[in-house]
Design a protein around this motif. Structure first.
Motif, PDB file in Angstrom:
ATOM      1  N   ILE A  92       0.851  -1.202   0.000  1.00  0.00           N
ATOM      2  CA  ILE A  92       0.000   0.000   0.000  1.00  0.00           C
ATOM      3  C   ILE A  92       0.883   1.247   0.000  1.00  0.00           C
ATOM      4  O   ILE A  92       0.647   2.190  -0.752  1.00  0.00           O
ATOM      5  CB  ILE A  92      -0.957  -0.011   1.209  1.00  0.00           C
ATOM      6  CG1 ILE A  92      -1.906  -1.200   1.081  1.00  0.00           C
ATOM      7  CG2 ILE A  92      -1.724   1.305   1.318  1.00  0.00           C
ATOM      8  CD1 ILE A  92      -2.925  -1.321   2.187  1.00  0.00           C
ATOM      9  N   PHE A  93       1.934   1.194   0.829  1.00  0.00           N
ATOM     10  CA  PHE A  93       2.904   2.293   0.847  1.00  0.00           C
ATOM     11  C   PHE A  93       3.449   2.533  -0.563  1.00  0.00           C
ATOM     12  O   PHE A  93       3.543   3.662  -1.039  1.00  0.00           O
ATOM     13  CB  PHE A  93       4.056   1.957   1.808  1.00  0.00           C
ATOM     14  CG  PHE A  93       5.161   2.976   1.803  1.00  0.00           C
ATOM     15  CD1 PHE A  93       5.095   4.094   2.607  1.00  0.00           C
ATOM     16  CD2 PHE A  93       6.272   2.809   0.975  1.00  0.00           C
ATOM     17  CE1 PHE A  93       6.122   5.041   2.594  1.00  0.00           C
ATOM     18  CE2 PHE A  93       7.294   3.746   0.958  1.00  0.00           C
ATOM     19  CZ  PHE A  93       7.219   4.856   1.774  1.00  0.00           C
ATOM     20  N   ASN A  94       3.778   1.439  -1.244  1.00  0.00           N
ATOM     21  CA  ASN A  94       4.324   1.541  -2.594  1.00  0.00           C
ATOM     22  C   ASN A  94       3.296   2.108  -3.587  1.00  0.00           C
ATOM     23  O   ASN A  94       3.651   2.866  -4.483  1.00  0.00           O
ATOM     24  CB  ASN A  94       4.803   0.171  -3.064  1.00  0.00           C
ATOM     25  CG  ASN A  94       5.458   0.235  -4.426  1.00  0.00           C
ATOM     26  OD1 ASN A  94       6.553   0.754  -4.566  1.00  0.00           O
ATOM     27  ND2 ASN A  94       4.767  -0.262  -5.447  1.00  0.00           N
ATOM     28  N   THR A  95       2.021   1.734  -3.398  1.00  0.00           N
ATOM     29  CA  THR A  95       0.974   2.290  -4.269  1.00  0.00           C
ATOM     30  C   THR A  95       0.880   3.804  -4.076  1.00  0.00           C
ATOM     31  O   THR A  95       0.738   4.544  -5.055  1.00  0.00           O
ATOM     32  CB  THR A  95      -0.392   1.632  -3.977  1.00  0.00           C
ATOM     33  OG1 THR A  95      -0.290   0.236  -4.270  1.00  0.00           O
ATOM     34  CG2 THR A  95      -1.502   2.240  -4.825  1.00  0.00           C
ATOM     35  N   ILE A  96       1.000   4.245  -2.826  1.00  0.00           N
ATOM     36  CA  ILE A  96       0.962   5.697  -2.593  1.00  0.00           C
ATOM     37  C   ILE A  96       2.174   6.347  -3.274  1.00  0.00           C
ATOM     38  O   ILE A  96       2.053   7.373  -3.933  1.00  0.00           O
ATOM     39  CB  ILE A  96       0.966   6.027  -1.083  1.00  0.00           C
ATOM     40  CG1 ILE A  96      -0.236   5.391  -0.394  1.00  0.00           C
ATOM     41  CG2 ILE A  96       0.976   7.542  -0.860  1.00  0.00           C
ATOM     42  CD1 ILE A  96      -0.279   5.586   1.113  1.00  0.00           C
ATOM     43  N   THR A  97       3.338   5.714  -3.141  1.00  0.00           N
ATOM     44  CA  THR A  97       4.558   6.306  -3.697  1.00  0.00           C
ATOM     45  C   THR A  97       4.537   6.339  -5.224  1.00  0.00           C
ATOM     46  O   THR A  97       4.814   7.364  -5.833  1.00  0.00           O
ATOM     47  CB  THR A  97       5.800   5.509  -3.246  1.00  0.00           C
ATOM     48  OG1 THR A  97       5.742   5.351  -1.826  1.00  0.00           O
ATOM     49  CG2 THR A  97       7.083   6.230  -3.620  1.00  0.00           C
ATOM     50  N   HIS A  98       4.212   5.182  -5.829  1.00  0.00           N
ATOM     51  CA  HIS A  98       4.372   5.073  -7.284  1.00  0.00           C
ATOM     52  C   HIS A  98       3.068   4.993  -8.056  1.00  0.00           C
ATOM     53  O   HIS A  98       3.082   4.987  -9.293  1.00  0.00           O
ATOM     54  CB  HIS A  98       5.222   3.840  -7.618  1.00  0.00           C
ATOM     55  CG  HIS A  98       6.601   3.915  -7.056  1.00  0.00           C
ATOM     56  ND1 HIS A  98       7.535   4.842  -7.460  1.00  0.00           N
ATOM     57  CD2 HIS A  98       7.205   3.205  -6.079  1.00  0.00           C
ATOM     58  CE1 HIS A  98       8.650   4.679  -6.764  1.00  0.00           C
ATOM     59  NE2 HIS A  98       8.476   3.698  -5.927  1.00  0.00           N
ATOM     60  N   GLY A  99       1.934   4.867  -7.366  1.00  0.00           N
ATOM     61  CA  GLY A  99       0.672   4.731  -8.063  1.00  0.00           C
ATOM     62  C   GLY A  99       0.446   3.309  -8.535  1.00  0.00           C
ATOM     63  O   GLY A  99       1.276   2.416  -8.303  1.00  0.00           O
ATOM     64  N   LYS A 100      -0.696   3.103  -9.184  1.00  0.00           N
ATOM     65  CA  LYS A 100      -1.038   1.768  -9.686  1.00  0.00           C
ATOM     66  C   LYS A 100      -2.005   1.949 -10.851  1.00  0.00           C
ATOM     67  O   LYS A 100      -3.043   2.593 -10.682  1.00  0.00           O
ATOM     68  CB  LYS A 100      -1.688   0.977  -8.548  1.00  0.00           C
ATOM     69  CG  LYS A 100      -2.287  -0.339  -8.959  1.00  0.00           C
ATOM     70  CD  LYS A 100      -1.436  -1.482  -8.468  1.00  0.00           C
ATOM     71  CE  LYS A 100      -1.924  -2.778  -9.052  1.00  0.00           C
ATOM     72  NZ  LYS A 100      -1.683  -3.918  -8.187  1.00  0.00           N
ATOM     73  N   ASN A 101      -1.674   1.399 -11.988  1.00  0.00           N
ATOM     74  CA  ASN A 101      -2.505   1.563 -13.197  1.00  0.00           C
ATOM     75  C   ASN A 101      -2.940   3.017 -13.387  1.00  0.00           C
ATOM     76  O   ASN A 101      -2.092   3.875 -13.573  1.00  0.00           O
ATOM     77  CB  ASN A 101      -3.683   0.604 -13.167  1.00  0.00           C
ATOM     78  CG  ASN A 101      -3.219  -0.846 -13.122  1.00  0.00           C
ATOM     79  OD1 ASN A 101      -2.168  -1.169 -13.653  1.00  0.00           O
ATOM     80  ND2 ASN A 101      -3.985  -1.691 -12.464  1.00  0.00           N
ATOM     81  N   THR A 102      -4.250   3.297 -13.291  1.00  0.00           N
ATOM     82  CA  THR A 102      -4.710   4.671 -13.565  1.00  0.00           C
ATOM     83  C   THR A 102      -4.521   5.615 -12.381  1.00  0.00           C
ATOM     84  O   THR A 102      -4.782   6.805 -12.508  1.00  0.00           O
ATOM     85  CB  THR A 102      -6.202   4.675 -13.957  1.00  0.00           C
ATOM     86  OG1 THR A 102      -6.911   3.902 -12.997  1.00  0.00           O
ATOM     87  CG2 THR A 102      -6.403   4.109 -15.344  1.00  0.00           C
ATOM     88  N   MET A 103      -4.105   5.087 -11.242  1.00  0.00           N
ATOM     89  CA  MET A 103      -3.836   5.988 -10.105  1.00  0.00           C
ATOM     90  C   MET A 103      -2.389   6.454 -10.174  1.00  0.00           C
ATOM     91  O   MET A 103      -1.477   5.642 -10.207  1.00  0.00           O
ATOM     92  CB  MET A 103      -4.092   5.265  -8.784  1.00  0.00           C
ATOM     93  CG  MET A 103      -3.689   6.106  -7.584  1.00  0.00           C
ATOM     94  SD  MET A 103      -3.927   5.206  -6.031  1.00  0.00           S
ATOM     95  CE  MET A 103      -2.663   5.982  -5.040  1.00  0.00           C
TER      96      MET A 103
END
Ligand code: HEC
Length: 226
Positions: free
Chosen positions: A170-181
């Motif tokens: 989740i931390f990584n998703t905030i840092t780098h995003g995910k697909n359209t985020m």
């Protein structure tokens, strides 16, 4: 009559030269510029020495106290930066620490690398409201206002895949995003990202709690309210 002939001849020669564009020869002198506009400006070019500064360096050193992108400011108290000017220098963009990447080696890790205090949760909630709620909604159900304006397929946190997802991912998703985020690493300091992860966990628990998660002294109240 002869005069007219010469005038016509001169005019035709001028026209001929103008049309065929005789531009003279190559010269070593700079061309004559009638309108120089801003072609020539006294300026410092990168990697080029200059006589302007005493040390002749064209590229200047950053001002003392400059915070590079990727470093984190300390947690703020009630919106203001707690200890202005002091930045946690270890938090650098190319660090391999769990606290900076959410990874142990090539595995996602779990755990919040900061003391999880009421203050941290409050900070996370505040940052969540600013950065995430527009899309994910205040409860994390993926129903933020951006959905009404065309943001499609916003993930809800209340699905098993995300409930069981390691904190580090989740931390990584905030840092780098995910697909359209898109990623928020450049906007949200590292400590704040962890505060948000802790808050996302609280949101998930808020929608998926067992009676046994409630402290015993509060349970009776719930039983009574049934
Ligand atoms: C502009 C809208 C938007 C904002 C703002 C936003 N997200 Fe997302 N988020 C999305 C969308 C869309 C997805 C689904 C992406 C996909 O297709 O996998 C998503 C997915 C996620 C996921 C699931 C990732 C996965 O692995 O499936 C998490 C966790 C998440 N967001 C957390 C956050 C947090 C925390 C914030 C605030 C820092 C945030 N998001 C801000 C749009 C947004």
């Amino acid at each position: 009559m002869l005069r007219i002939f010469f005038i016509v001849l001169a005019l035709s020669l001028v026209t001929l030269v103008a049309i065929t564009g005789i531009r003279g020869q190559k010269g070593k002198k700079p061309p004559i510029e009638i309108f120089p506009d801003m072609d020539h400006q006294p300026k410092v070019k990168s990697q080029v020495p200059t006589g302007f500064f005493a040390d002749s360096r064209g590229d200047r050193q950053p001002v003392p106290g400059t915070v590079p992108l990727g470093y984190a400011a300390p947690l703020s108290k009630g919106g203001a930066v707690a200890d202005e000017g002091k930045y946690t220098a270890v938090r650098f963009a190319n660090s391999t620490d769990y606290a900076d990447t959410g990874r142990f080696g090539d595995q996602w890790g779990t755990g919040i690398p900061l003391p999880v205090t009421a203050e941290l949760m409050q900070r996370g909630g505040e940052r969540y409201a600013i950065f995430c709620a527009v899309c994910h909604g205040s409860s994390g159900a993926g129903n933020g206002v951006a959905g009404q304006y065309g943001m499609a397929a916003i993930a809800s946190y209340h699905q098993d895949r995300l409930r069981t997802m390691p904190d580090g991912e989740i931390f990584n998703t905030i840092t780098h995003g995910k697909n359209t985020m898109l990623g928020y690493g450049g906007k949200i300091p590292v400590d704040d990202r962890w505060a948000i992860v802790a808050y996302v966990r609280a949101l998930q628990l808020s929608q998926h709690a067992e009676l046994s998660d409630v402290p015993p002294e509060e349970r009776a109240k719930l039983e009574a309210a049934k």
